[in-house]
Design a protein around this motif. Structure first.
Motif, short mmCIF file in Angstrom:
data_model
loop_
_atom_site.label_atom_id
_atom_site.label_comp_id
_atom_site.label_asym_id
_atom_site.label_seq_id
_atom_site.Cartn_x
_atom_site.Cartn_y
_atom_site.Cartn_z
N LEU A 283 9.27 -28.47 38.28
CA LEU A 283 9.42 -27.75 37.01
C LEU A 283 10.31 -28.53 36.05
O LEU A 283 10.10 -28.53 34.83
N LYS A 284 11.32 -29.22 36.61
CA LYS A 284 12.17 -30.05 35.75
C LYS A 284 11.39 -31.22 35.15
O LYS A 284 11.63 -31.64 34.01
N LEU A 285 10.44 -31.76 35.89
CA LEU A 285 9.60 -32.83 35.35
C LEU A 285 8.77 -32.32 34.17
O LEU A 285 8.57 -33.02 33.17
N VAL A 286 8.32 -31.05 34.29
CA VAL A 286 7.55 -30.47 33.18
C VAL A 286 8.42 -30.32 31.95
O VAL A 286 8.03 -30.65 30.82
N PHE A 287 9.66 -29.84 32.14
CA PHE A 287 10.57 -29.69 31.00
C PHE A 287 10.90 -31.05 30.37
O PHE A 287 11.03 -31.17 29.15
N SER A 288 11.04 -32.09 31.20
CA SER A 288 11.32 -33.43 30.68
C SER A 288 10.16 -33.94 29.84
O SER A 288 10.35 -34.55 28.77
N ILE B 83 16.14 -27.39 22.72
CA ILE B 83 17.36 -26.81 23.31
C ILE B 83 17.03 -26.11 24.62
O ILE B 83 17.77 -26.23 25.62
N CYS B 84 15.92 -25.40 24.66
CA CYS B 84 15.53 -24.72 25.90
C CYS B 84 15.25 -25.72 27.02
O CYS B 84 15.63 -25.49 28.18
N CYS B 85 14.57 -26.84 26.68
CA CYS B 85 14.27 -27.83 27.70
C CYS B 85 15.54 -28.48 28.23
O CYS B 85 15.69 -28.71 29.44
N SER C 223 10.62 -34.50 21.06
CA SER C 223 11.47 -35.51 20.43
C SER C 223 10.64 -36.46 19.59
O SER C 223 11.04 -36.85 18.47
N MET C 224 9.47 -36.86 20.08
CA MET C 224 8.60 -37.73 19.28
C MET C 224 8.13 -37.03 18.02
O MET C 224 8.02 -37.66 16.95
N LEU C 225 7.84 -35.72 18.10
CA LEU C 225 7.39 -34.98 16.94
C LEU C 225 8.49 -34.88 15.88
O LEU C 225 8.23 -34.98 14.67
N VAL C 226 9.74 -34.69 16.33
CA VAL C 226 10.84 -34.51 15.39
C VAL C 226 11.28 -35.83 14.79
O VAL C 226 11.59 -35.92 13.59
N LEU C 227 11.31 -36.88 15.60
CA LEU C 227 11.90 -38.14 15.16
C LEU C 227 10.89 -39.08 14.51
O LEU C 227 11.29 -40.10 13.96
N LEU D 8 17.01 -28.38 32.06
CA LEU D 8 17.30 -29.57 32.85
C LEU D 8 18.72 -29.56 33.39
O LEU D 8 19.03 -30.27 34.38
N LEU D 9 19.63 -28.81 32.76
CA LEU D 9 21.01 -28.74 33.24
C LEU D 9 21.19 -27.76 34.39
O LEU D 9 22.25 -27.73 35.02
N LEU D 10 20.21 -26.93 34.65
CA LEU D 10 20.30 -25.98 35.75
C LEU D 10 20.23 -26.72 37.09
O LEU D 10 19.65 -27.80 37.19
N PRO D 11 20.80 -26.14 38.13
CA PRO D 11 20.77 -26.80 39.45
C PRO D 11 19.35 -26.85 40.01
O PRO D 11 18.51 -26.01 39.71
N THR D 12 19.14 -27.86 40.82
CA THR D 12 17.84 -28.04 41.44
C THR D 12 17.72 -27.13 42.65
O THR D 12 18.69 -26.89 43.38
N GLN D 13 16.53 -26.66 42.94
CA GLN D 13 16.30 -25.65 43.96
C GLN D 13 16.70 -26.10 45.37
O GLN D 13 17.24 -25.30 46.13
N PRO D 14 16.51 -27.35 45.79
CA PRO D 14 16.88 -27.70 47.17
C PRO D 14 18.36 -27.64 47.45
O PRO D 14 18.79 -27.68 48.61
#
Length: 215
Positions: free
Chosen positions: A197-202, A167-169, A209-213, A173-179
């Motif tokens: 930083l968004k790439l890290v969250f992705s 949920i945090c990730c 997701s792999m761990l849960v599914l 990812l829904l936050l606006p991008t810095q530029p």
């Protein structure tokens, strides 16, 4: 003389004095090569045997059957060994390519295979009905029966920490991008995050997701 292997089946012949059906047998000569060859059959005792078509041609990757008859079976000839020699020749040069000797013997009595039916075990047809797979193992006087039951996967508890991280990730990812220009955004300045930083969250979201599914 070249040394090409000559393939003949069977590798030996056995005739039985009291079994007339064994006085006529077949020799199969194989030509596994990519070219046709000539063949010729010789014998150490030609007066005892008759060979139909002792010479001929074998096509490439083919075989032929040579009929051999024991014409003079007698008790005096029993247990004496004779030989047939099958020689292959090159069709163009008539040069010998290879040879194979097939020993023969006349035996007394009848072949043992004639009594195999009376000595063999009793066989019965199997049922086509599907039955559960069972493995039975016997050890001395103890019998252990193992039955394979269907495997049911137990329901795993939901990993609360993984769900929270996911949920945090997603929120990050829904936050606006810095530029993006700050004036055109309704979000505060400190909520703008960089693309790296968004790439890290992705990446983290994919691992969670792999761990849960996973099964």
């Amino acid at each position: 003389m070249k040394n090409f292997p000559v393939f003949v089946f069977p590798v030996s012949l056995e005739f039985y004095l009291n079994a007339r059906h064994t006085h006529k047998q077949l020799l199969t000569v194989y030509n596994p090569y990519d070219f046709p060859v000539n063949f010729k059959v010789l014998c150490t005792s030609p007066n005892k045997f008759t060979v139909i078509d002792p010479e001929g041609v074998i096509a490439a990757q083919s075989c032929i059957d040579i009929v051999v008859r024991y014409t003079q079976p007698s008790a005096a000839h029993c247990n004496s060994t004779e030989k047939f020699r099958i020689t292959m020749y090159d069709r163009n040069t008539q040069q010998a390519l290879g040879k194979r000797d097939v020993p023969t013997k006349l035996l007394e009595g009848e072949p043992i295979s004639a009594n195999l039916e009376s000595l063999s075990d009793s066989f019965h047809p199997l049922s086509t009905r599907s039955t559960p797979i069972r493995a039975v193992e016997e050890h001395k006087d103890h019998r252990v029966t193992c039955t394979h039951t269907p495997y049911h996967r137990e329901q795993q508890p939901v990993n609360v920490v993984a769900v929270a991280v996911s949920i945090c990730c997603i929120a990050a990812l829904l936050l606006p991008t810095q530029p993006e220009p700050v004036t055109s955004s309704q979000w505060p300045d400190w909520l703008h995050i960089g693309s790296n930083l968004k790439l890290v969250f992705s990446f983290v979201l994919g691992l969670v997701s792999m761990l849960v599914l996973r099964p």
